[in-house]
Motif scaffolding. Structure first.
Motif, PDB file in Angstrom:
ATOM      1  N   UNK A 128       0.790  -1.226   0.000  1.00 17.38           N
ATOM      2  CA  UNK A 128       0.000   0.000   0.000  1.00 17.38           C
ATOM      3  C   UNK A 128       0.827   1.282   0.000  1.00 17.38           C
ATOM      4  N   UNK A 129       1.970   1.292   0.649  1.00 11.78           N
ATOM      5  CA  UNK A 129       2.812   2.481   0.777  1.00 11.78           C
ATOM      6  C   UNK A 129       4.265   2.065   0.822  1.00 11.78           C
ATOM      7  N   UNK A 130       5.177   2.870   0.306  1.00 14.49           N
ATOM      8  CA  UNK A 130       6.596   2.543   0.461  1.00 14.49           C
ATOM      9  C   UNK A 130       7.054   2.759   1.907  1.00 14.49           C
ATOM     10  N   UNK A 131       8.030   1.984   2.311  1.00 17.85           N
ATOM     11  CA  UNK A 131       8.631   2.125   3.643  1.00 17.85           C
ATOM     12  C   UNK A 131      10.013   2.743   3.442  1.00 17.85           C
TER      13      UNK A 131
ATOM     14  N   UNK B 287      -0.078   3.016  10.390  1.00 14.03           N
ATOM     15  CA  UNK B 287      -0.586   3.056   9.016  1.00 14.03           C
ATOM     16  C   UNK B 287      -0.265   1.728   8.333  1.00 14.03           C
ATOM     17  N   UNK B 288      -1.265   1.104   7.708  1.00 11.04           N
ATOM     18  CA  UNK B 288      -1.068  -0.170   7.028  1.00 11.04           C
ATOM     19  C   UNK B 288      -0.254   0.055   5.751  1.00 11.04           C
ATOM     20  N   UNK B 289       0.874  -0.645   5.629  1.00 11.40           N
ATOM     21  CA  UNK B 289       1.723  -0.508   4.447  1.00 11.40           C
ATOM     22  C   UNK B 289       1.695  -1.749   3.557  1.00 11.40           C
ATOM     23  N   UNK B 290       1.254  -2.896   4.094  1.00  9.79           N
ATOM     24  CA  UNK B 290       1.162  -4.124   3.306  1.00  9.79           C
ATOM     25  C   UNK B 290       0.249  -5.117   4.012  1.00  9.79           C
ATOM     26  N   UNK B 291      -0.327  -6.023   3.210  1.00  6.38           N
ATOM     27  CA  UNK B 291      -1.128  -7.107   3.779  1.00  6.38           C
ATOM     28  C   UNK B 291      -1.100  -8.292   2.827  1.00  6.38           C
ATOM     29  N   UNK B 292      -1.326  -9.505   3.365  1.00  2.56           N
ATOM     30  CA  UNK B 292      -1.321 -10.712   2.540  1.00  2.56           C
ATOM     31  C   UNK B 292      -1.941 -11.878   3.300  1.00  2.56           C
ATOM     32  N   UNK B 293      -2.400 -12.863   2.551  1.00  2.00           N
ATOM     33  CA  UNK B 293      -2.807 -14.148   3.105  1.00  2.00           C
ATOM     34  C   UNK B 293      -1.576 -15.041   3.042  1.00  2.00           C
ATOM     35  N   UNK B 294      -1.238 -15.671   4.147  1.00  2.00           N
ATOM     36  CA  UNK B 294      -0.033 -16.489   4.242  1.00  2.00           C
ATOM     37  C   UNK B 294      -0.381 -17.941   4.458  1.00  2.00           C
ATOM     38  N   UNK B 295       0.428 -18.829   3.894  1.00  2.00           N
ATOM     39  CA  UNK B 295       0.295 -20.265   4.126  1.00  2.00           C
ATOM     40  C   UNK B 295       1.639 -20.759   4.631  1.00  2.00           C
ATOM     41  N   UNK B 296       1.599 -21.693   5.549  1.00  2.00           N
ATOM     42  CA  UNK B 296       2.856 -22.182   6.100  1.00  2.00           C
ATOM     43  C   UNK B 296       2.712 -23.532   6.766  1.00  2.00           C
TER      44      UNK B 296
END
Length: 75
Positions: free
Chosen positions: A25-28, A59-68
């Motif tokens: 969503x945004x650069x860090x 502030x949310x900068x990234x999101x994802x569904x993770x599998x492990x």
């Protein structure tokens, strides 16, 4: 390190096997502190599905569904 405290003591490995729906969503910027929050949504036989969110100063900068996979290392 706090996230790994929830993993049982007999577990020797936490392996990431997949990432779906990743949104950046945004650069860090260098020097910013990134906080990763992982919420386990489903776990069965060591296979885990989770939601990951990265934030900088709330502030949310990234999101994802993770599998492990969580369990002892194979010999």
């Amino acid at each position: 390190t706090a996230a790994f405290r929830a993993v049982p003591a007999d577990v020797q490995a936490v392996l990431l096997t997949g990432v779906d729906g990743c949104k950046l969503r945004k650069p860090v910027r260098p020097g910013e502190t990134v906080r990763l929050t992982i919420t386990v949504e489903r776990e069965r036989l060591g296979v885990v599905q989770a939601r990951g969110v990265a934030t900088v100063a709330e502030a949310k900068v990234a999101q994802a569904q993770l599998k492990g996979w969580i369990g002892p290392l194979p010999s």
